[in-house]
Design a protein around this motif. Structure first.
Motif, mmCIF file in Angstrom:
data_model
loop_
_atom_site.group_PDB
_atom_site.id
_atom_site.type_symbol
_atom_site.label_atom_id
_atom_site.label_comp_id
_atom_site.label_asym_id
_atom_site.label_seq_id
_atom_site.Cartn_x
_atom_site.Cartn_y
_atom_site.Cartn_z
ATOM 1 N N LYS A 1 0.357 -1.016 0.270
ATOM 2 C CA LYS A 1 -0.305 0.096 -0.487
ATOM 3 C C LYS A 1 1.073 1.162 -0.123
ATOM 4 N N ASP A 2 1.326 1.020 0.826
ATOM 5 C CA ASP A 2 2.688 2.368 0.941
ATOM 6 C C ASP A 2 3.541 2.510 -0.346
ATOM 7 N N ALA A 3 3.842 1.156 -0.710
ATOM 8 C CA ALA A 3 4.917 1.585 -2.090
ATOM 9 C C ALA A 3 3.863 2.403 -2.893
ATOM 10 N N ARG A 4 2.836 1.818 -3.211
ATOM 11 C CA ARG A 4 1.891 2.299 -4.411
ATOM 12 C C ARG A 4 1.051 3.563 -4.291
ATOM 13 N N ARG B 1 2.309 6.233 -7.063
ATOM 14 C CA ARG B 1 1.304 7.373 -7.456
ATOM 15 C C ARG B 1 2.221 8.753 -7.144
ATOM 16 N N VAL B 2 2.434 9.753 -6.311
ATOM 17 C CA VAL B 2 3.608 10.849 -6.147
ATOM 18 C C VAL B 2 4.699 10.782 -7.214
ATOM 19 N N LEU B 3 5.352 9.718 -7.277
ATOM 20 C CA LEU B 3 6.555 9.463 -8.156
ATOM 21 C C LEU B 3 6.147 10.348 -8.824
ATOM 22 N N GLN C 1 5.552 13.963 -9.504
ATOM 23 C CA GLN C 1 7.204 14.020 -9.746
ATOM 24 C C GLN C 1 7.220 14.592 -11.495
ATOM 25 N N VAL C 2 7.598 13.472 -12.236
ATOM 26 C CA VAL C 2 7.920 13.235 -13.621
ATOM 27 C C VAL C 2 7.276 13.411 -14.503
ATOM 28 N N GLY C 3 5.672 13.879 -14.431
ATOM 29 C CA GLY C 3 4.725 14.647 -14.997
ATOM 30 C C GLY C 3 3.880 13.750 -16.600
ATOM 31 N N LEU C 4 4.384 12.398 -15.370
ATOM 32 C CA LEU C 4 3.426 11.044 -15.919
ATOM 33 C C LEU C 4 1.688 11.025 -15.549
ATOM 34 N N PRO C 5 0.557 10.852 -16.549
ATOM 35 C CA PRO C 5 -0.673 10.517 -16.112
ATOM 36 C C PRO C 5 -1.212 9.383 -14.400
ATOM 37 N N SER C 6 -1.807 9.336 -13.923
ATOM 38 C CA SER C 6 -1.671 8.135 -13.016
ATOM 39 C C SER C 6 -1.977 7.244 -13.577
ATOM 40 N N ASN C 7 -2.873 7.112 -14.449
ATOM 41 C CA ASN C 7 -2.999 5.732 -15.231
ATOM 42 C C ASN C 7 -2.310 4.817 -15.787
ATOM 43 N N ALA C 8 -0.493 5.599 -16.062
ATOM 44 C CA ALA C 8 0.102 4.580 -16.552
ATOM 45 C C ALA C 8 1.193 3.561 -15.585
ATOM 46 N N ILE C 9 0.277 3.990 -14.205
ATOM 47 C CA ILE C 9 0.806 2.608 -13.152
ATOM 48 C C ILE C 9 0.798 1.472 -13.069
#
Length: 276
Positions: free
Chosen positions: A122-125, A129-131, A134-142
């Motif tokens: 959970k913490d890693a996930r 999302r913060v990372l 930070q680098v300007g990528l959308p959250s759905n990139a995960i």
């Protein structure tokens, strides 16, 4: 305050053949990187600049000299201690695609080093999302795979992975040379923004003076395994003292054809003077 201190670094590789003598690549290089500073390390192919970065990362064993990081000597650390040090020293390679596992999602790639350090899933996930932000990528990139992104976006993923453990130093090995010019500028601006926000230091390896001028506080110029010039980026990249640095500067292309022709003529003149 100095974060990385390289003193009289020498690196030799085995020669070809049974009785061939070792070939020395670095002949005693000394340089320093301060906390929160970007040192641009520039030189042509074969100059030894990448070898310095690999020695700092522990991928190459020095044949002489010392490397200190954050007050600790690191050039002969045992494997376990070197692995522990990877939290503080990260790397961004030239080719973002080959440095990313093509079968893993971006979320898994970024979470992996965090889980290894003991973070919960959970913490890693949440950190991922913060990372990404930070680098300007959308959250759905995960949930997406590396092949679904452009070269510039994949390099942003590689930068995010390097930032994941909150390092003190990132070795950047030609991180924009495989990108087109417009993408290069955006990625370089991202490096600058991240440094301002986090205080991370960079050892930025490149063959391009215009690139290191854009991002570096200081520049060190390497020629055939020797450090020939070092100083503030504005001075070294615009008004260098050493003849080799002047040749590097003149080799950089410019958009104006008249200015480009003048640069080419001056480069030829310097070459004639050097061989006279």
């Amino acid at each position: 305050m100095t974060l990385l201190d390289v003193r009289d670094l020498k690196v030799a590789f085995p020669g070809r053949g049974w009785r061939a003598k070792p070939v020395e690549i670095l002949h005693g290089v000394s340089l320093q990187v301060g906390r929160g500073e970007c040192l641009g390390l520039v030189g042509e192919s074969g100059s030894g600049k990448t070898t310095i970065g690999r020695a700092v990362l522990g991928l190459v064993q020095p044949s002489g000299g010392e490397i200190d990081f954050d007050g600790q000597r690191i050039d002969h650390l045992p494997v376990r201690a070197r692995r522990a040090l990877s939290k503080d020293i990260q790397v961004v390679f030239q080719d973002p695609y080959t440095s990313l596992n093509p079968s893993m999602t971006i979320g898994d790639i970024l979470a992996e080093p965090l889980v290894v350090e003991g973070a919960t899933g959970k913490d890693a996930r949440a950190r991922v999302r913060v990372l990404l932000d930070q680098v300007g990528l959308p959250s759905n990139a995960i949930e997406r795979l590396p092949r679904e992104f452009s070269g510039g976006q994949r390099q942003r993923v590689a930068i995010a992975r390097a930032l994941a453990p909150k390092p003190k130093l990132i070795v950047c090995d030609e991180p924009v040379s495989a990108l087109d010019l417009s993408t290069q500028e955006r990625v370089l601006d991202l490096f600058i923004e991240i440094q301002r926000a986090t205080g991370v230091a960079y050892l930025f390896v490149s063959h391009d003076l215009s690139v290191v001028r854009h991002i570096s506080h200081r520049v060190a110029v390497l020629y055939r395994g020797d450090l020939v010039e070092t100083g503030p980026a504005a001075k070294v990249t615009k008004d260098p003292d050493h003849a080799y640095t002047k040749k590097l500067l003149l080799a950089a292309p410019v958009a104006d054809p008249i200015a480009q022709r003048a640069r080419r003529e001056e480069r030829h003149r310097l070459a004639e003077v050097a061989t006279a």
